[in-house]
Write an enzyme that holds these catalytic residues in place. Structure first.
Site, mmCIF file in Angstrom:
data_model
loop_
_atom_site.group_PDB
_atom_site.id
_atom_site.type_symbol
_atom_site.label_atom_id
_atom_site.label_comp_id
_atom_site.label_asym_id
_atom_site.label_seq_id
_atom_site.Cartn_x
_atom_site.Cartn_y
_atom_site.Cartn_z
ATOM 1 N N HIS A 13 1.452 -1.132 -0.240
ATOM 2 C CA HIS A 13 -0.185 0.025 -0.105
ATOM 3 C C HIS A 13 0.525 1.256 0.088
ATOM 4 C CE1 HIS A 13 -4.302 1.910 1.817
ATOM 5 N NE2 HIS A 13 -3.114 3.256 1.128
ATOM 6 N N HIS A 15 1.092 5.031 -2.544
ATOM 7 C CA HIS A 15 1.110 5.287 -3.256
ATOM 8 C C HIS A 15 1.813 6.210 -3.879
ATOM 9 C CE1 HIS A 15 -3.478 5.880 -1.848
ATOM 10 N NE2 HIS A 15 -3.296 5.479 -0.888
ATOM 11 N N ASN A 17 2.462 9.652 -5.553
ATOM 12 C CA ASN A 17 2.675 10.802 -5.280
ATOM 13 C C ASN A 17 2.865 11.238 -3.549
ATOM 14 O OD1 ASN A 17 2.354 12.293 -7.950
ATOM 15 N ND2 ASN A 17 1.724 11.335 -7.785
ATOM 16 N N THR A 97 -0.954 4.324 -8.094
ATOM 17 C CA THR A 97 -1.299 5.989 -8.632
ATOM 18 C C THR A 97 -2.561 6.314 -9.207
ATOM 19 O OG1 THR A 97 0.246 7.753 -9.030
ATOM 20 C CG2 THR A 97 0.546 5.426 -11.069
ATOM 21 N N THR A 98 -2.919 7.355 -9.319
ATOM 22 C CA THR A 98 -4.295 7.598 -10.184
ATOM 23 C C THR A 98 -3.656 8.600 -11.755
ATOM 24 O OG1 THR A 98 -4.598 8.894 -7.609
ATOM 25 C CG2 THR A 98 -5.736 9.059 -10.186
ATOM 26 N N LYS A 100 -3.578 9.977 -14.531
ATOM 27 C CA LYS A 100 -4.115 11.998 -14.520
ATOM 28 C C LYS A 100 -3.775 12.040 -15.566
ATOM 29 C CE LYS A 100 -2.161 12.218 -9.602
ATOM 30 N NZ LYS A 100 -1.702 10.946 -9.836
ATOM 31 N N ASP A 166 -10.383 7.620 -7.792
ATOM 32 C CA ASP A 166 -10.328 9.198 -7.120
ATOM 33 C C ASP A 166 -11.269 9.582 -6.565
ATOM 34 O OD1 ASP A 166 -10.426 11.683 -6.459
ATOM 35 O OD2 ASP A 166 -8.372 12.312 -5.979
ATOM 36 N N HIS A 223 -10.019 1.522 -0.367
ATOM 37 C CA HIS A 223 -9.857 2.397 0.681
ATOM 38 C C HIS A 223 -11.263 1.740 1.255
ATOM 39 C CE1 HIS A 223 -6.031 3.811 -0.690
ATOM 40 N NE2 HIS A 223 -5.259 4.596 0.237
ATOM 41 N N GLU A 226 -12.222 4.996 6.845
ATOM 42 C CA GLU A 226 -11.228 5.803 6.756
ATOM 43 C C GLU A 226 -11.912 7.222 7.794
ATOM 44 O OE1 GLU A 226 -9.643 6.431 2.960
ATOM 45 O OE2 GLU A 226 -7.471 7.197 3.548
HETATM 46 P P1 5GP Z 1 -1.507 9.560 -6.697
HETATM 47 O O1 5GP Z 1 -2.744 8.491 -6.913
HETATM 48 O O2 5GP Z 1 -1.440 10.976 -7.258
HETATM 49 O O3 5GP Z 1 -0.063 8.445 -7.139
HETATM 50 O O4 5GP Z 1 -0.746 9.710 -5.034
HETATM 51 C C1 5GP Z 1 -1.424 10.465 -4.308
HETATM 52 C C2 5GP Z 1 -3.377 10.527 -4.391
HETATM 53 O O5 5GP Z 1 -3.564 9.350 -3.846
HETATM 54 C C3 5GP Z 1 -3.645 11.023 -3.720
HETATM 55 O O6 5GP Z 1 -4.402 12.496 -4.416
HETATM 56 C C4 5GP Z 1 -5.213 10.571 -3.527
HETATM 57 O O7 5GP Z 1 -5.821 10.491 -3.983
HETATM 58 C C5 5GP Z 1 -4.707 8.955 -2.639
HETATM 59 N N1 5GP Z 1 -4.253 8.166 -1.408
HETATM 60 C C6 5GP Z 1 -3.003 8.605 -1.159
HETATM 61 N N2 5GP Z 1 -3.259 8.783 0.592
HETATM 62 C C7 5GP Z 1 -3.898 9.012 0.841
HETATM 63 C C8 5GP Z 1 -4.725 7.985 2.094
HETATM 64 O O8 5GP Z 1 -4.576 7.893 3.035
HETATM 65 N N3 5GP Z 1 -6.001 7.607 2.011
HETATM 66 C C9 5GP Z 1 -7.270 7.493 0.524
HETATM 67 N N4 5GP Z 1 -8.362 7.955 0.921
HETATM 68 N N5 5GP Z 1 -6.155 8.390 -0.519
HETATM 69 C C10 5GP Z 1 -4.692 8.332 -0.896
#
Ligand code: 5GP
Length: 361
Positions: A13, A15, A17, A97-98, A100, A166, A223, A226
């Site tokens: 787990h 992410h 970014n 990762t999301t 974009k 997202d 997720h 939370e």
């Molecule tokens: P990315 O997907 O841009 O590489 O990583 C950052 C994104 O992951 C954030 O914008 C968010 O959507 C998601 N994210 C990161 N940490 C958390 C968390 O603790 N909880 C949730 N629900 N989403 C998270």
């Protein structure tokens, strides 16, 4: 702490970014400051701040996305994040990762993901395996295994990708991400994650895309819990995802459901404490799940944002809950059973843990 660093570990787990080095974020912010896109002094303290509420964390992500939104930077952070995890002996990383879209710079969800894959290819400090293999042991796409130094004592990390939906996205946008994941299976994409601000969006918006993902054989992690949202937590558990992340606001009924379904939980101790979703580490549900033998894996969530590492998470669990070397090793090893990669990778990882077990004193 040293033995926790040297122990092989599995990270499920993380992410992308959220896992960027502070030094890289500051460098990127300075550059954008010089270009007049942002005011560096306004963002410096935001990047360096340690304690943030869940709400502030999502504000920080919006800033991080401004700093990292171009293909070259996405490639750079991917390479650095993988090398950082490998440097602390993470032997298998599922990086999420999301994808974009940013029309103003010609970025589509696909080109964003291609930049991520480029980052995997650029990894040079360690050996990396990031493509699924055929039964003959060769990568499905032999252009994408970067075994620069195979057979030497260099560290090696397996990396697989999960695409995040997202919670701000529409059903159509979520479906686009699932279709992209299917197209990119040969590049090591194994599944879908649902993340983003938990107070935004409705479960019913994402369900069609998640059901389609499941029908097509993608694996799913959500997720879950939370924030207190009994209805959503129950719907998510009824969906029977392969794993869930966090599980903070469960009540008796949800614990029962979770435990009977045996869905593995991705536990992010520091993240939960820093964002105050759990008020104190000694009452964290890790203890209850661990003591009842429920499948779980310790993870960082956002190692950059929360200034943590996988080793630090293991250290925190060991010191808080009084677990010894052997128990921590077993915890790391059992995580192999919850990875989304195929049995071949699982066997390789089990071999790595078997060798490491002999060195435990
Ligand atoms: P990315 O997907 O841009 O590489 O990583 C950052 C994104 O992951 C954030 O914008 C968010 O959507 C998601 N994210 C990161 N940490 C958390 C968390 O603790 N909880 C949730 N629900 N989403 C998270």
């Amino acid at each position: 702490m040293e033995w926790l660093m040297s122990m092989p570990k599995v990270e499920l787990h993380a992410h992308l970014n959220g896992s960027i080095r502070d030094s890289t974020l500051l460098e990127l912010a300075r550059l954008l400051g010089e270009k007049g896109v942002i005011v560096f002094s306004d963002v410096e303290h935001v990047i360096m701040k340690n304690d943030r509420s869940l709400h502030e964390v999502f504000k920080l992500f919006d800033l991080i996305h401004i700093l990292t939104t171009d293909h070259k930077t996405v490639t750079r952070i991917t390479k650095e994040v993988v090398e950082d995890f490998a440097s602390e002996n993470v032997v298998y990383l599922e990086l999420r990762t999301t994808p974009k879209r940013n029309d103003s710079i010609g970025m589509s969800k696909r080109s964003y993901m291609e930049a991520v894959v480029e980052g995997l290819r650029a990894v040079s400090a360690v050996d990396i395996d990031f493509a699924p293999h055929n039964t003959d042991g060769n990568p499905v796409n032999d252009m994408i295994t970067n075994d620069i130094c195979n057979g030497t004592t260099r560290k090696k990390i397996y990396v697989r990708l999960l695409l995040s939906i997202d919670r701000r996205e529409t059903t159509e946008a979520a479906m686009e991400t699932v279709k992209l994941a299917l197209e990119m299976r040969d590049f090591g994409v194994l599944g879908i994650d649902l993340s983003g601000n938990p107070i935004v969006g409705e479960w019913s918006t994402f369900l069609p895309a998640l059901e389609f993902a499941r029908e097509q054989g993608l694996q799913i992690t959500l997720h879950c819990g939370e924030v207190p949202n009994k209805k959503e937590i129950n719907s998510m558990l009824d969906f029977l995802p392969q794993r869930v992340g966090h599980a903070c606001f469960f009540q008796e009924e949800e614990w029962k459901k979770l435990k009977s379904s045996k869905i593995p939980v991705e536990i992010c101790l520091t993240s939960n404490i820093r964002t105050n979703t759990i008020s104190s580490i000694d009452i964290h549900h890790f203890a209850n799940l661990y003591n009842s033998n429920h499948p779980l894996v310790l993870c960082t969530d956002d190692s950059g944002v929360f200034s943590t590492t996988v080793s630090k998470e293991y250290h925190l669990a060991a010191s808080t809950f009084g677990l010894g070397k052997w128990e921590m090793f077993q915890l790391a090893k059992t995580a192999v059973g919850f990875i989304f990669a195929d049995d071949g990778v699982k066997q390789d990882l089990e071999g790595i843990f078997d060798v490491a077990a002999k060195k435990l004193d």
